[in-house]
Design an enzyme around this catalytic site. Structure first.
Site, short mmCIF file in Angstrom:
data_model
loop_
_atom_site.label_atom_id
_atom_site.label_comp_id
_atom_site.label_asym_id
_atom_site.label_seq_id
_atom_site.Cartn_x
_atom_site.Cartn_y
_atom_site.Cartn_z
N GLU A 104 0.83 -1.20 0.00
CA GLU A 104 0.00 0.00 0.00
C GLU A 104 0.87 1.26 0.00
O GLU A 104 1.85 1.36 0.73
CB GLU A 104 -0.89 -0.03 1.24
CG GLU A 104 -1.95 1.04 1.29
CD GLU A 104 -2.92 0.86 2.45
OE1 GLU A 104 -3.94 1.57 2.48
OE2 GLU A 104 -2.65 0.01 3.33
N LYS A 132 -9.24 3.39 -2.60
CA LYS A 132 -9.62 2.59 -1.43
C LYS A 132 -11.02 2.96 -0.99
O LYS A 132 -11.37 4.15 -0.92
CB LYS A 132 -8.61 2.82 -0.30
CG LYS A 132 -8.70 1.83 0.85
CD LYS A 132 -7.53 2.00 1.80
CE LYS A 132 -7.53 0.94 2.87
NZ LYS A 132 -6.35 1.06 3.78
N CYS A 136 -5.72 -3.56 2.04
CA CYS A 136 -5.43 -3.63 3.48
C CYS A 136 -6.69 -3.81 4.32
O CYS A 136 -7.24 -4.90 4.40
CB CYS A 136 -4.65 -2.39 3.91
SG CYS A 136 -3.80 -2.61 5.49
N SER A 157 21.13 -2.18 33.75
CA SER A 157 21.13 -2.41 35.20
C SER A 157 21.29 -3.87 35.55
O SER A 157 21.52 -4.20 36.71
CB SER A 157 19.82 -1.90 35.79
OG SER A 157 18.76 -2.75 35.42
N ASP A 179 14.16 -5.77 32.32
CA ASP A 179 13.83 -4.86 31.21
C ASP A 179 15.06 -4.45 30.41
O ASP A 179 15.09 -4.57 29.19
CB ASP A 179 13.12 -3.63 31.75
CG ASP A 179 11.71 -3.95 32.24
OD1 ASP A 179 11.19 -4.99 31.84
OD2 ASP A 179 11.16 -3.17 33.04
#
Length: 694
Positions: A45, A114, A175, A351, A355
């Site tokens: 697209e 579209k 889409c 650390s 995470d």
């Protein structure tokens, strides 16, 4: 007359407003398609200008440059003798449309706008485009002079029409139209269209690929037909990653599959399919056609001597696990961002917790993918790697070697930091090969406090040393924000200090659940240039680290998994009335587990629940573990935290979008950031129900 057709679809790594690069990738895909015997080529697209142009679609330049690229495509000898289907914005009667332009041998066959727009979640197509809502209606489109000079045409068909070749009929979807309950392929199939095409810009979310595959399969299961799906790939300039998955299906079976994650800028998937299989499949079906406008073209997709041409057979789609998706999607996104940003690598405050370790592992995965692509003779990747590291003859010997060139990690300790966290960060850095720095922030913190003391005559103390809650919170926030300042200082000058050119992009490492509750300090080390895990839940990250231990042999991660959270998260969310202690845990401070928080996040965003409706759902979902009173407490506690900290979403680091309940304030989750945090009416409704129950 022939019966077998060879069709090509593709995934392209297009970049918003990169008209030259986008043109080159389109031409390369057409060239590959022709080499593989295809007579029809479908692209993603808005591939000419890039899907994510956003408000640049308002600019006349975007329309002008798109037509300039279209002219070059029409003139190119590469695009001759194959039907090319490309995407671009077109203005018709002063209205902008998201269009497909189909052309053959320097003639435009039709322009199909579209009809059903994507206008939720990450998408705002109605902001820039209007839908073509005139079903079965076709108008004349007057071509710009620059196109008329090439095609010799003054007007071409524009609207809801299909292409009729000598041997078959081709209809277009775009889409979101596939996801809509009024998908065009339904009526197209009833009117005898045999080949459906879908050009998409569909982004990656964890566990989403099966939905896309099932939709494509079901589109041809009920009424038969051939379905071509093309998709954008890569980061075209925003928070989402478009994940390819180009495919071809026939009569409910997938017969060709493209990669979901790849560093190849151009991937072309071809399949040879038998039109008679479609006709036989439809032989016993009842049809009530609503005739489509057919644009006839004197061209055949098949040949008369194709009897010995083998047709593609059904295959089983191989889906990635969520852990593999986390390893691959954000890694590809990071690489696109790095190579297009002009920077020389990444810097991560590491650390040793879940995470930041997850972010480091994603960079490691990126280096693994790059080295594999170079081994597979991907010259574009090698050229980009050499440009990033600043060495024209560089050839990575291993992912660890490459990691040492483009990835810097730093452990920023204070007097309260433990040797365990320092060692975990150092061990992980050693295993992945990053350049590692140890930084002590105490001098900087004391300097800032000295300024405050010189002005006020007061020196704040931690609560453990006799200070108040306000002092404790302020001191924690100072440490967090000093880490952010130091991260950017070292990102800008650490390569300079080592005599190397360039700067580094700072990586953030706050997960989606902590962003949802605002469980971080505003402008602390969660503030960065980009964040690859900002859309991923804590639960998924822990599973991802287990995967990395086994898949990448990163045994240093075992220590991070044994410690539930990293020390950087030991800060209060701003304005909260709760105070962290040395023995508290983030889950205790948030008042819920990460699993519970994920459920609440989905109810809030996906199910669109306010406090009362969320309570009504959770009393049933959690009835085996919690009483209505306890559920009410959790719901009210969440909404208090959420409303107190919502302002943080206005400044949160741009993050890779991977979860459907992301609180990203940029475009995905449009909500206020100033709330009445008491929620008096809503909470009273909950309390009334609890009273009735008890």
């Amino acid at each position: 007359m022939g019966r077998k057709v060879t069709l090509a679809t593709c995934s392209l790594n297009q970049w918003s407003l990169d008209f030259e690069g986008n043109l080159d990738r389109i031409l390369k895909s057409v060239e590959i398609a022709k080499t593989q015997g295809a007579k029809y080529r479908l692209g993603p697209e808005l591939e000419i200008c890039g899907y994510g142009c956003a408000d640049h679609f308002y600019e006349s330049d975007t329309l002008l440059h798109s037509f300039q690229v279209l002219r070059m495509l029409l003139e190119s000898p590469i695009t001759q003798d194959i039907i090319c289907d490309v995407g671009m914005p077109v203005m018709h009667h002063n209205v902008r449309y998201n269009c497909r332009v189909l052309f053959l041998n320097r003639k435009i066959l039709l322009i199909r706008p579209k009809m059903l727009m994507a206008n939720h979640g990450n998408y705002r197509e109605l902001r820039w485009f209007s839908p073509w809502n005139q079903l079965r209606k076709v108008e004349e489109y007057f071509l710009p002079r620059m196109i008329q000079e090439v095609t010799g045409q003054e007007t071409v068909p524009f609207g809801d029409c299909v292409l009729s070749t000598k041997d078959t009929c081709i209809g277009t979807e775009m889409c979101a139209e596939l996801w809509n309950p009024r998908s065009p392929h339904i009526q197209l199939g009833l009117d005898g269209v045999e080949i459906f095409t879908n050009s998409s810009a569909s982004h990656h979310e964890l566990r989403k690929a099966d939905q896309r595959v099932n939709l494509v399969k079901s589109a041809t299961t009920k009424s038969g037909g051939i379905y071509l799906y093309a998709n954008q790939r890569g980061c075209d300039g925003d928070r989402v990653y478009y994940d390819g998955c180009a495919m071809v299906a026939i009569n409910g079976d997938i017969v060709a599959q493209g990669a979901q994650f790849s560093l190849n800028d151009v991937e072309v998937i071809t399949a040879t399919v038998d039109l008679e299989d479609v006709r036989s499949y439809r032989g016993e079906l009842c049809h009530e056609p609503k005739p489509c406008h057919r644009v006839k073209v004197d061209f055949s997709l098949s040949t008369d001597d194709d009897i010995y041409l083998p047709a593609h057979q059904p295959i089983t789609w191989l889906f990635h696990t969520p852990e593999e998706e986390i390893s691959l999607g954000p890694a590809c996104w990071l690489w696109d961002y790095l190579r297009r940003s002009g920077q020389a690598g990444f810097l991560l405050p590491l650390s040793g917790g879940v995470d930041s370790s997850s972010t480091a592992c994603i960079v490691n995965s990126m280096c693994v993918l790059l080295c594999q692509a170079i081994e597979d003779n991907n010259s574009q990747v090698l050229e980009d790697v050499r440009r990033v590291v600043g060495e024209q003859s560089y050839y990575p010997q291993s992912p660890r070697d490459l990691c040492g060139h483009i990835f810097t990690t730093c452990y920023m300790a204070s007097e309260n930091s433990s040797s365990d966290t320092c060692n975990r960060a150092k061990d992980l850095s050693n295993q992945i090969g990053s350049t590692h720095i140890n930084i002590n922030i105490d001098i900087a913190v004391k300097g800032i406090l000295g300024i405050f003391s010189a002005v006020t005559g007061r020196w704040p103390q931690f609560q453990a040393n006799g200070g108040s809650q306000r002092e404790n919170l302020a001191l924690q926030n100072i440490q967090a924000r000093v880490r952010m300042l130091l991260a950017y200082l070292f990102a800008q000058l650490s390569l300079w200090a080592r005599g190397k050119p360039g700067g580094l992009l700072v990586l953030g490492s706050a997960n989606v659940d902590e962003s949802l509750t605002g469980y971080f300090t505003k402008y602390d080390c969660s503030s960065a240039d980009i964040n690859p895990i900002g859309g991923i839940s804590k639960t998924d990250l822990k599973s991802f680290l287990l995967y990395c231990v086994e898949h990448f042999q990163l045994t240093a991660l075992r220590g991070s998994l044994n410690v539930y959270m990293e020390h950087m998260l030991y800060f209060l969310f701003c304005l909260s009335s709760f105070l962290l202690t040395a023995t508290s845990s983030p889950q205790a401070d948030m008042g819920m587990t990460y699993s519970e928080l994920s459920v609440i996040g989905r109810l809030r965003k996906i199910s669109k629940c306010g406090p009362f409706s969320m309570f009504c759902k959770l009393i049933h979902m959690w009835k085996d573990a919690l009483s209505p009173t306890e559920v009410a407490q959790k719901v009210k506690h969440f909404f208090r935290m959420y409303s107190i900290n919502r302002h943080k979403m206005t400044t949160v680091t741009p993050s890779y979008h991977a979860e459907s309940y992301s609180p990203d304030d940029n475009r995905f989750d449009l909500r206020p950031f100033l709330y009445n945090t008491r929620w008096t009416w809503q909470f009273r409704c909950i309390d009334n129900q609890v009273t009735i129950k008890t």
